[in-house]
Design an enzyme around this catalytic site. Structure first.
Site, PDB file in Angstrom:
ATOM      1  N   SER A 137       0.850  -1.206  -0.199  1.00 44.47           N
ATOM      2  CA  SER A 137      -0.203   0.015  -0.063  1.00 44.47           C
ATOM      3  C   SER A 137       0.987   1.201   0.121  1.00 44.47           C
ATOM      4  O   SER A 137       1.995   1.229   0.314  1.00 44.47           O
ATOM      5  CB  SER A 137      -0.818   0.033   1.232  1.00 44.47           C
ATOM      6  N   TYR A 150      -1.466   0.006  10.661  1.00 46.60           N
ATOM      7  CA  TYR A 150      -1.626  -0.380   9.410  1.00 46.60           C
ATOM      8  C   TYR A 150      -0.201  -0.006   8.549  1.00 46.60           C
ATOM      9  O   TYR A 150       0.190  -0.679   7.796  1.00 46.60           O
ATOM     10  CB  TYR A 150      -2.852   0.197   8.580  1.00 46.60           C
TER      11      TYR A 150
HETATM   12  P1  NAP Z   1     -11.098  -6.386   1.036  1.00 45.80           P
HETATM   13  O1  NAP Z   1     -12.304  -6.123  -0.232  1.00 45.80           O
HETATM   14  O2  NAP Z   1     -11.668  -6.070   2.349  1.00 45.80           O
HETATM   15  O3  NAP Z   1     -10.299  -7.707   0.761  1.00 45.80           O
HETATM   16  C1  NAP Z   1      -9.672  -8.169   1.893  1.00 45.80           C
HETATM   17  C2  NAP Z   1      -9.481  -9.634   1.519  1.00 45.80           C
HETATM   18  O4  NAP Z   1      -8.420 -10.350   2.464  1.00 45.80           O
HETATM   19  C3  NAP Z   1     -10.727 -10.576   1.629  1.00 45.80           C
HETATM   20  O5  NAP Z   1     -10.705 -11.376   0.504  1.00 45.80           O
HETATM   21  C4  NAP Z   1     -10.470 -11.423   2.885  1.00 45.80           C
HETATM   22  O6  NAP Z   1     -11.454 -12.463   2.610  1.00 45.80           O
HETATM   23  C5  NAP Z   1      -9.065 -11.395   2.768  1.00 45.80           C
HETATM   24  N1  NAP Z   1      -8.578 -11.833   4.108  1.00 45.80           N
HETATM   25  C6  NAP Z   1      -8.517 -10.934   5.238  1.00 45.80           C
HETATM   26  N2  NAP Z   1      -7.980 -11.717   6.205  1.00 45.80           N
HETATM   27  C7  NAP Z   1      -7.745 -12.856   5.861  1.00 45.80           C
HETATM   28  C8  NAP Z   1      -7.018 -14.046   6.355  1.00 45.80           C
HETATM   29  N3  NAP Z   1      -6.900 -14.047   7.764  1.00 45.80           N
HETATM   30  N4  NAP Z   1      -6.857 -15.227   5.642  1.00 45.80           N
HETATM   31  C9  NAP Z   1      -7.293 -15.277   4.376  1.00 45.80           C
HETATM   32  N5  NAP Z   1      -7.752 -14.065   3.792  1.00 45.80           N
HETATM   33  C10 NAP Z   1      -7.914 -12.988   4.200  1.00 45.80           C
HETATM   34  O7  NAP Z   1      -9.915  -5.094   0.675  1.00 45.80           O
HETATM   35  P2  NAP Z   1      -9.246  -4.747  -0.721  1.00 45.80           P
HETATM   36  O8  NAP Z   1      -9.449  -3.253  -0.709  1.00 45.80           O
HETATM   37  O9  NAP Z   1      -9.787  -5.505  -1.561  1.00 45.80           O
HETATM   38  O10 NAP Z   1      -7.782  -4.852  -0.335  1.00 45.80           O
HETATM   39  C11 NAP Z   1      -6.987  -5.996  -0.687  1.00 45.80           C
HETATM   40  C12 NAP Z   1      -5.595  -5.661  -0.468  1.00 45.80           C
HETATM   41  O11 NAP Z   1      -5.076  -4.265  -0.748  1.00 45.80           O
HETATM   42  C13 NAP Z   1      -5.327  -5.767   1.166  1.00 45.80           C
HETATM   43  O12 NAP Z   1      -3.843  -6.131   1.306  1.00 45.80           O
HETATM   44  C14 NAP Z   1      -5.342  -4.123   1.393  1.00 45.80           C
HETATM   45  O13 NAP Z   1      -4.491  -3.894   2.619  1.00 45.80           O
HETATM   46  C15 NAP Z   1      -4.548  -3.775   0.245  1.00 45.80           C
HETATM   47  N6  NAP Z   1      -4.837  -2.172  -0.226  1.00 45.80           N
HETATM   48  C16 NAP Z   1      -5.900  -1.666  -0.248  1.00 45.80           C
HETATM   49  C17 NAP Z   1      -6.372  -0.552  -0.461  1.00 45.80           C
HETATM   50  C18 NAP Z   1      -7.715   0.067  -0.575  1.00 45.80           C
HETATM   51  O14 NAP Z   1      -7.710   1.532  -0.464  1.00 45.80           O
HETATM   52  N7  NAP Z   1      -8.854  -0.529  -0.498  1.00 45.80           N
HETATM   53  C19 NAP Z   1      -5.151   0.328  -0.715  1.00 45.80           C
HETATM   54  C20 NAP Z   1      -4.036  -0.111  -0.729  1.00 45.80           C
HETATM   55  C21 NAP Z   1      -3.702  -1.442  -0.303  1.00 45.80           C
HETATM   56  P3  NAP Z   1     -11.810 -13.335   3.864  1.00 45.80           P
HETATM   57  O15 NAP Z   1     -12.775 -12.284   4.752  1.00 45.80           O
HETATM   58  O16 NAP Z   1     -13.048 -14.236   2.919  1.00 45.80           O
HETATM   59  O17 NAP Z   1     -10.890 -14.354   4.404  1.00 45.80           O
END
Ligand code: NAP
Length: 253
Positions: A137, A150
């Protein structure tokens, strides 16, 4: 005919992970979708198969090392591992942040990446052309108020990627870090604010076009599909309206 290379995507039940699984499948990979919510990954996998591509779902908590090791025994060769599972919990200042939230963020964003990467590295090397992607991120590159837990965890993920790249140079494996800024996914901010949709909506308030899950999935797919000798070390991607983690253009009424 040789079978298609395998891409494993963690956290493929929603957001960036689900979009990445769809796009990598369309790019010709046999995609293995993993996450804790089995019904969600099964639904996304079924949709990918319906579209004429190859996909399977495997329920997996990335913080459960024994389960990750069992998962790894299923594969002799893997072309791509996308370490996407992760997220933020809370937005409290350092003075009052809950250590349990910090621990949980470290577990999923750092130890989760470590678990999968260690367990699948032999299969990635065996493929003769492996790629490890770490979804860090912009939080892993600059601090912001209320983000320290975070920010610390994503710095951990960034350092893991950088160090691994140094350590395995000479092996046929690339290490790619993708660092997105603001991405509007259905769950990221809602999870961060423990289901408080009003607080979650404020994150994106007045921002004309935050990145979408598909925008980020495209950057992942682009980086992964470069020729094997091309290593995209780090790709930072933000919406035009976001100049830094804390400098965001909002058009509020
Ligand atoms: P999201 O929709 O909340 O997705 C998070 C995913 O992680 C879900 O599929 C969840 O699936 C999985 N997860 C969480 N804990 C887990 C565990 N213990 N074991 C296996 N899976 C797990 O968020 P997103 O926005 O798509 O983000 C995806 C990635 O990009 C993350 O690493 C986040 O930090 C990063 N990111 C996001 C943003 C943003 O602004 N959205 C910006 C920069 C980086 P389950 O709950 O089904 O396990």
């Amino acid at each position: 005919m040789a079978s298609a290379p395998i891409a494993v995507v963690t956290g493929a039940s929603s957001g960036i992970g689900a979009a990445t699984a769809r796009q990598l499948a369309a790019a010709g990979y046999r995609v293995v979708l993993t996450a804790r919510r089995k019904d969600r990954i099964e639904a996304v996998a079924a949709e990918i198969v319906e579209a004429g591509h190859e996909a399977m779902a495997y329920e997996l908590d990335v913080t459960d090392r024994a389960a990750v090791d069992t998962f790894a025994t299923a594969f002799r060769k893997i072309a791509v591992l996308v370490n996407n599972a992760g997220g933020a919990l809370g937005a409290d200042p350092v003075a009052t942040g809950d250590p349990a939230d910090w621990r949980q963020m470290y577990e999923v964003n750092v130890i989760g990446v470590l678990n999968l990467t260690q367990a699948l590295l032999p299969a990635l090397i065996a493929s003769g052309d492996g790629t490890v992607v770490v979804l860090s991120s912009t939080a892993g590159h600059a601090s912001y108020e209320g983000g320290a837990g975070y920010v610390a965890a994503k710095n951990g993920a960034r350092v893991l990627a950088e160090t691994l790249r140094l350590e395995i140079v000479g092996q046929p494996v690339r290490v790619i870090e993708i660092a997105p800024g603001m991405v509007k996914t259905e769950e990221f901010a809602t999870t961060r604010f423990r289901g408080d949709t009003e607080k979650a909506a404020k994150v994106y308030a007045g921002v004309a076009e935050p990145l979408s899950a598909d925008d980020v999935a495209e950057t992942v797919t682009w980086a992964v599909t470069r020729p094997p000798h091309v290593n995209v070390d780090l790709l930072v991607v933000r919406p035009r309206a976001q100049a830094s983690n804390s400098k965001v253009h909002r058009e509020l009424p």
